[in-house]
Write a protein that holds these residues in place. Structure first.
Motif, mmCIF file in Angstrom:
data_model
loop_
_atom_site.group_PDB
_atom_site.id
_atom_site.type_symbol
_atom_site.label_atom_id
_atom_site.label_comp_id
_atom_site.label_asym_id
_atom_site.label_seq_id
_atom_site.Cartn_x
_atom_site.Cartn_y
_atom_site.Cartn_z
ATOM 1 N N ASP A 253 0.835 -1.191 0.000
ATOM 2 C CA ASP A 253 0.000 0.000 0.000
ATOM 3 C C ASP A 253 0.875 1.247 0.000
ATOM 4 O O ASP A 253 1.451 1.621 1.016
ATOM 5 C CB ASP A 253 -0.921 -0.007 1.232
ATOM 6 N N PHE A 254 0.955 1.895 -1.158
ATOM 7 C CA PHE A 254 1.706 3.143 -1.288
ATOM 8 C C PHE A 254 0.762 4.334 -1.438
ATOM 9 O O PHE A 254 1.132 5.356 -2.013
ATOM 10 C CB PHE A 254 2.654 3.078 -2.494
ATOM 11 N N GLY A 255 -0.452 4.179 -0.940
ATOM 12 C CA GLY A 255 -1.392 5.282 -0.990
ATOM 13 C C GLY A 255 -1.930 5.568 -2.376
ATOM 14 O O GLY A 255 -2.403 6.676 -2.636
ATOM 15 N N GLY A 256 -1.853 4.594 -3.248
ATOM 16 C CA GLY A 256 -2.348 4.797 -4.607
ATOM 17 C C GLY A 256 -1.314 5.294 -5.581
ATOM 18 O O GLY A 256 -1.637 5.567 -6.750
ATOM 19 N N CYS A 257 -0.053 5.437 -5.150
ATOM 20 C CA CYS A 257 1.006 5.894 -6.055
ATOM 21 C C CYS A 257 1.299 4.843 -7.120
ATOM 22 O O CYS A 257 1.307 3.646 -6.835
ATOM 23 C CB CYS A 257 2.294 6.157 -5.265
ATOM 24 N N PRO A 258 1.569 5.280 -8.337
ATOM 25 C CA PRO A 258 2.009 4.342 -9.373
ATOM 26 C C PRO A 258 3.309 3.658 -8.955
ATOM 27 O O PRO A 258 4.119 4.229 -8.215
ATOM 28 C CB PRO A 258 2.223 5.240 -10.594
ATOM 29 N N VAL A 259 3.498 2.442 -9.442
ATOM 30 C CA VAL A 259 4.677 1.658 -9.093
ATOM 31 C C VAL A 259 5.476 1.320 -10.349
ATOM 32 O O VAL A 259 4.908 0.872 -11.351
ATOM 33 C CB VAL A 259 4.283 0.346 -8.377
ATOM 34 N N MET A 260 6.789 1.560 -10.288
ATOM 35 C CA MET A 260 7.709 1.068 -11.295
ATOM 36 C C MET A 260 8.431 -0.127 -10.669
ATOM 37 O O MET A 260 9.111 0.016 -9.651
ATOM 38 C CB MET A 260 8.720 2.139 -11.715
#
Length: 274
Positions: free
Chosen positions: A103-110
């Protein structure tokens, strides 16, 4: 499309503004390998503070993919998002499906593929909700797999192709290529960047501002490529307007594959890129 992603150590805040002004399309503030163990808390604080002062900047944060640190880094990202601070996203190193689903708060992930597990599970990693791009880290990957790549990286090509296929197959943007570690070999940087572009990569990571120009140039279509792509699209539009199902350009048929290629070229023009 992000052509260049410039790494900057998270514990060197004096370099953050310079990295942002380097001409790179994006900056990656690194909390992982570039930061010594004892400096990680200070790096996390420095990156968070700078992001709060530069909300909306094209900045990614590379977190630590370790049980004792991933949750702490993720909590910092969630705090920024909760406070309305904009950032490009999160880079997950040594990517695996579970870490990418954090869970990154909805941040996009690379998702940075740099382990045998990552290569083996690359399609699963690419399919994790929130993952928008794959990247390839060949130094850690070579060490993990006991490989000794030659200067041309020939041994890595099957893996590079696998990363491209996974990206296209899942519908992600073109992947980010590996760093080039010889800061004095501009010709080698340009040549390997061109090879990555031809394979289907959309850009690559860099480790010094002096590498930005060569990589940007390699992943930007030439004037001739743009002119040809525009001519293809114009021929298609003319044929469509005349009710013809077939378009011709310089005596050559324009089919769906040619059109897709032309659109791909135009999408790589920086001011037209998504």
């Amino acid at each position: 499309m992000t052509r260049t992603s410039l790494y900057v150590p998270g514990d060197t805040p004096e370099r953050f503004d310079k990295a942002l002004a380097s001409g790179a399309d994006a900056v990656i503030c690194d909390l992982e390998d570039a930061v010594a163990e004892a400096a990680k808390p200070a790096a996390r604080e420095a990156v968070a503070g700078w992001l709060r002062a530069n909300s909306g900047a094209p900045v990614w944060v590379r977190v630590n993919n370790r049980p004792d640190l991933l949750d702490i880094d993720a909590a910092m990202i969630r705090s920024l998002v909760a406070d309305g601070i904009g950032l490009a996203g999160v880079v997950v190193p040594k990517a695996d499906p579970d870490a990418c689903a954090t869970d990154f708060g909805g941040c996009p992930v690379m998702a940075l593929i740099e382990s045998a597990e990552g290569v083996f599970k690359v399609y699963e990693v690419a399919s994790v909700p929130g993952v928008v791009r794959l990247a390839l880290g060949e130094a850690d990957l070579a060490a993990d797999m006991g490989m000794m790549p030659s200067p041309d990286g020939l041994e890595m090509w099957p893996i590079r192709t696998r990363v491209v296929v996974a990206s296209v197959g899942v519908g992600l943007i073109a992947p980010c290529g590996p760093v080039f570690t010889d800061l004095d070999d501009t010709a080698g940087l340009a040549a390997t960047s061109e090879s990555l572009r031809r394979l289907g990569f959309g850009g690559r990571s860099v480790i010094h501002p002096k590498q930005v120009a060569a990589v940007n140039a390699a992943f930007t279509p030439t004037a001739e490529e743009v002119a040809h792509a525009e001519a293809v699209m114009a021929a298609l539009e003319a044929a469509t307007a005349e009710g013809r199902g077939v378009a011709l350009l310089d005596g050559k048929f324009i089919d769906a594959a040619v059109i897709r290629q032309a659109r791909s070229v135009l999408a790589r023009i920086p001011d037209r890129s998504p």
